[in-house]
Design a protein around this motif. Structure first.
Motif, mmCIF file in Angstrom:
data_model
loop_
_atom_site.group_PDB
_atom_site.id
_atom_site.type_symbol
_atom_site.label_atom_id
_atom_site.label_comp_id
_atom_site.label_asym_id
_atom_site.label_seq_id
_atom_site.Cartn_x
_atom_site.Cartn_y
_atom_site.Cartn_z
ATOM 1 N N SER A 14 24.405 -10.548 8.438
ATOM 2 C CA SER A 14 22.974 -10.824 8.350
ATOM 3 C C SER A 14 22.182 -9.937 9.309
ATOM 4 N N LEU A 17 22.131 -6.453 7.936
ATOM 5 C CA LEU A 17 21.166 -6.363 6.838
ATOM 6 C C LEU A 17 19.737 -6.295 7.365
ATOM 7 N N HIS A 103 22.887 -0.534 3.029
ATOM 8 C CA HIS A 103 22.323 -1.836 2.700
ATOM 9 C C HIS A 103 23.052 -2.455 1.509
ATOM 10 N N LEU A 107 25.284 -5.913 1.427
ATOM 11 C CA LEU A 107 25.031 -6.996 0.475
ATOM 12 C C LEU A 107 26.297 -7.374 -0.287
#
Length: 126
Positions: A14, A17, A103, A107
């Motif tokens: 997290s 990200l 990114h 994910l």
């Protein structure tokens, strides 16, 4: 059960990200202001902060979830007139492509992490 979902892995993913999203914003800001006189180049510091988690022998320490709050990504502004302040459009575009791929990989990793948790939960019901 909550500790499985709020694990270090999901917290680190997290944060990574968040850093990738912030980096995309910084690069977009730099590209938009490439011809603006006196523009301060913006970057994001995250990886250097995460390097602090490594021990001298190269092993990655396992921080607690509370410790991870110190490793939030942050915007950094280059000094006006420094060599780091120059915005090169081709370098910014290359960094944007790299950040986009990074990114997407993050994910996928987070999705895999949660799908493994979901599989453990559904298989545990049997």
């Amino acid at each position: 059960m909550l500790s499985i979902i709020d694990s270090n892995a999901s917290a680190l993913l997290s944060l990574a990200l968040d850093a990738a999203g912030m980096r995309q914003q910084a690069i977009a800001h730099n590209i938009a202001n490439v011809n603006t006189p006196g523009h301060q180049r913006v970057s994001v510091s995250f990886e250097s902060r995460m390097a602090a988690l490594r021990s001298p022998d190269g092993q990655v320490a396992s921080p607690s979830l509370a410790d991870l709050s110190n490793f939030r990504p942050a915007f950094e502004y280059a000094q006006i007139g420094s060599a780091d302040n120059a915005v090169a459009l081709d370098q910014e575009m290359a960094q944007l492509s790299e950040t986009t791929l990074h990114h997407q990989a993050l994910l996928k990793a987070l999705n895999k992490h949660f799908s493994l948790i979901g599989m453990a939960i559904s298989e545990g019901k049997r």
